[in-house]
Design an enzyme around this catalytic site. Structure first.
Site, PDB file in Angstrom:
ATOM      1  N   CYS A   1      38.904  23.208  42.713  1.00 31.47           N
ATOM      2  CA  CYS A   1      38.024  24.342  43.003  1.00 31.47           C
ATOM      3  C   CYS A   1      36.596  23.902  43.274  1.00 31.47           C
ATOM      4  O   CYS A   1      35.822  24.656  43.878  1.00 31.47           O
ATOM      5  CB  CYS A   1      38.066  25.354  41.859  1.00 31.47           C
ATOM      6  SG  CYS A   1      37.678  24.665  40.246  1.00 31.47           S
TER       7      CYS A   1
ATOM      8  N   ALA B   1      51.050  28.781  31.158  1.00 33.93           N
ATOM      9  CA  ALA B   1      50.735  27.646  32.025  1.00 33.93           C
ATOM     10  C   ALA B   1      51.435  27.790  33.370  1.00 33.93           C
ATOM     11  O   ALA B   1      52.270  28.673  33.578  1.00 33.93           O
ATOM     12  CB  ALA B   1      51.146  26.338  31.339  1.00 33.93           C
TER      13      ALA B   1
ATOM     14  N   GLU C   1      37.189  31.722  35.838  1.00 35.43           N
ATOM     15  CA  GLU C   1      36.790  30.522  36.589  1.00 35.43           C
ATOM     16  C   GLU C   1      37.606  30.551  37.867  1.00 35.43           C
ATOM     17  O   GLU C   1      38.764  30.141  37.897  1.00 35.43           O
ATOM     18  CB  GLU C   1      37.052  29.265  35.753  1.00 35.43           C
ATOM     19  CG  GLU C   1      36.347  28.033  36.287  1.00 35.43           C
ATOM     20  CD  GLU C   1      37.219  27.237  37.240  1.00 35.43           C
ATOM     21  OE1 GLU C   1      37.013  27.400  38.477  1.00 35.43           O
ATOM     22  OE2 GLU C   1      38.082  26.491  36.785  1.00 35.43           O
ATOM     23  N   LEU C   2      36.979  31.049  38.955  1.00 33.00           N
ATOM     24  CA  LEU C   2      37.715  31.361  40.168  1.00 33.00           C
ATOM     25  C   LEU C   2      37.405  30.352  41.273  1.00 33.00           C
ATOM     26  O   LEU C   2      36.821  29.299  41.031  1.00 33.00           O
ATOM     27  CB  LEU C   2      37.405  32.791  40.603  1.00 33.00           C
ATOM     28  CG  LEU C   2      37.593  33.855  39.508  1.00 33.00           C
ATOM     29  CD1 LEU C   2      37.278  35.242  40.031  1.00 33.00           C
ATOM     30  CD2 LEU C   2      39.009  33.801  38.927  1.00 33.00           C
TER      31      LEU C   2
ATOM     32  N   GLU D   1      38.506  29.277  51.399  1.00 31.29           N
ATOM     33  CA  GLU D   1      38.601  28.024  50.651  1.00 31.29           C
ATOM     34  C   GLU D   1      39.873  27.281  51.071  1.00 31.29           C
ATOM     35  O   GLU D   1      40.980  27.780  50.858  1.00 31.29           O
ATOM     36  CB  GLU D   1      38.652  28.315  49.147  1.00 31.29           C
ATOM     37  CG  GLU D   1      38.735  27.060  48.300  1.00 31.29           C
ATOM     38  CD  GLU D   1      38.884  27.358  46.814  1.00 31.29           C
ATOM     39  OE1 GLU D   1      38.605  26.469  46.008  1.00 31.29           O
ATOM     40  OE2 GLU D   1      39.266  28.492  46.473  1.00 31.29           O
TER      41      GLU D   1
ATOM     42  N   SER E   1      42.719  31.740  41.703  1.00 29.67           N
ATOM     43  CA  SER E   1      42.151  32.269  42.937  1.00 29.67           C
ATOM     44  C   SER E   1      41.305  33.516  42.688  1.00 29.67           C
ATOM     45  O   SER E   1      41.465  34.221  41.687  1.00 29.67           O
ATOM     46  CB  SER E   1      43.270  32.602  43.921  1.00 29.67           C
ATOM     47  OG  SER E   1      43.999  33.739  43.481  1.00 29.67           O
TER      48      SER E   1
END
Length: 478
Positions: free
Chosen positions: A281, A173, A247-248, A378, A226
């Protein structure tokens, strides 16, 4: 007032103290506690125990697994206020949003628990005397890597998916927001997950990923974070022939068509953009607005943004808390300065608030040129970038122009527009007339540089299984 937890590693039900690093409150930079760093011995212990835990957990009946997972969700609901308080302290979001995040994690656990009972196979018709049976089996030990922006719901996606499929999981985590995962693992252990089926590690991210991913016992890698880090971990997993769920990042476009209500769309957008201070995101960021309603939308958005109250997430009137760390503040300052230098107009916000902590207001920029850094990178913060477009075709072209493809949004009342958006938008998740990208029962994930694999829904659970075909010759030849 609930106290911040004493953080520890968890390996096969054993909580371990280790030296490490401080955890800070982003509102005032105060120290909340010390985060332990896993040693190489801790990681090896977690791997060895996970092998034992996986054997026990995969042999546990799906109904029993679901029962344990449902109990974990009940415990989290009972502890929701204390967990939300800890999340607000370490991450900054308003405590009401933190509590919603805890309850969302419970929804994910409950849905995955029941879906795990429905990992159906099939029988393929064959010639007489021959039977083909397809079954889905747990893939094995999972190495899960979770980000800092959703301290409990993001780790839950990985833990619930793995456990529902019958896999053991070692969760690494976030070092900056560890309390959510700490409480999550505590609830699962209290609910009766067997030793070894779930372990929790903290530490230097590169050291943990570099050690865990190549290990033969690890069969799946799941990562949220990222694009650059995701590509590195995906390459490492690929070098060892291991599947991955990636999952970027995203850079979510919002297409506001000329037939949309500009005031309603602006109000919805301001609320969505302020959620978690834009550190999401799937946060709506690039607004491509039809020329017919552009000025009214931009004005309404700026007014709504300027009215958003920022401050301590524990205060009841706070609508948006601080950014998670000083790196994000510096990134916002850099992106805003670049956009203004290239001709953008500032409609709200634009500079940090106060001289301590990480407060940065909801910031709205209009007439943002395509070559502005914020239009290509982003922002992962409270920046809304508004551009004028001639029609839906131009808007779709601009929306699809980046290498990202996670979430996208649109506002329209036109059925033909909905059909065209559905056909042409390059994204994993498209929401029209609302800004919710995913719920527990729907698949979530991206295309292009935003990753592959899915979390959530039956598709997400399938990623934690392998498909085996069993052919049985019922009648021997002759």
């Amino acid at each position: 007032m609930a106290a911040y937890p004493e953080l520890r590693l968890c390996i096969s039900g054993e909580w371990r103290r280790r030296p490490g690093q401080p955890v800070f409150n982003p509102f005032d930079d105060s120290v909340l506690g010390e985060l332990p760093h896993a040693t190489r011995e801790d990681m090896d212990d977690a791997l060895a125990r996970a092998a034992e835990g996986h054997r026990a957990w995969r042999r546990t009946a799906p109904a029993k697994r679901a029962q344990i997972m449902q109990q974990a969700a009940r415990l989290l609901r009972e502890r929701a206020d204390a967990i939300a308080h800890a999340i607000t302290l370490e991450q900054g979001k308003p405590v009401g949003q933190a509590r919603v995040e805890v309850l969302r994690a419970c929804d994910i656990i409950e849905w995955d628990a029941e879906e795990g009972r429905r990992a159906y196979g099939r029988v393929i018709p064959a010639e007489p005397g021959l039977r083909h049976i397809v079954v889905r089996e747990p893939i094995g030990i999972v190495a899960g890597f979770a980000p800092w922006n959703f301290p409990i719901s993001s780790p839950t996606r990985k833990v619930a998916g793995a456990l529902a499929a019958g896999c053991a999981i070692i969760l690494k985590a976030s070092e900056e927001t560890p309390a959510g995962a700490f409480h999550l693992v505590q609830a699962f252990l209290d609910a009766g997950v067997p030793d070894g089926a779930l372990s929790l590690l903290f530490g230097v991210p590169g050291e943990i990923s570099d050690h865990l991913i190549p290990q033969p016992g690890v069969r799946l890698v799941t990562f949220t974070g990222s694009v650059p880090v995701g590509k590195r971990l995906a390459a490492m997993a690929g070098a060892h022939m291991k599947p991955a769920i990636m999952e970027l990042g995203g850079h979510a476009p919002v297409i506001v068509c000329g037939d949309a209500d500009p005031d309603s769309a602006a109000a919805t957008s301001a609320i969505g953009k302020s959620r978690n201070a834009g550190q999401v995101c799937v946060s709506p960021t690039r607004f491509f607005v039809d020329d017919a309603i552009h000025d009214r939308f931009a004005s309404a958005f700026g007014e709504r943004a300027a009215a958003v109250r920022i401050g301590n997430g524990l205060e009841p009137d706070t609508q948006m808390g601080p950014l998670a760390n000083h790196r994000r503040v510096e990134a916002m300052e850099r992106l805003v300065a670049d956009a203004l230098g290239r001709g953008a107009r500032l409609l709200a916000g634009g500079s940090r608030a106060g001289n301590r902590g990480c407060l940065f207001p909801l910031t709205v920029l209009a007439d943002v040129p395509d070559d502005a850094l914020a239009m290509r990178e982003e922002p992962f913060g409270p920046l809304a970038l508004i551009s004028r477009t001639r029609d839906i075709g131009e808007a779709i072209g601009k929306a699809n122009s980046l290498p990202f493809g996670l979430a996208a949004y649109a506002f329209t009342q036109s059925a033909p527009h909905v059909e065209r958006l559905s056909d042409e938008m390059e994204c994993g998740n498209l929401s029209i007339n609302h800004l919710t990208a995913s719920i527990a029962e729907t698949p979530f994930g991206g295309v292009k540089d935003s990753g592959y694999g899915r979390e959530g829904g039956s598709e997400g659970l399938a990623c934690y299984t392998v498909t085996k075909n069993v052919s049985h010759l019922v009648t021997p030849p002759g």
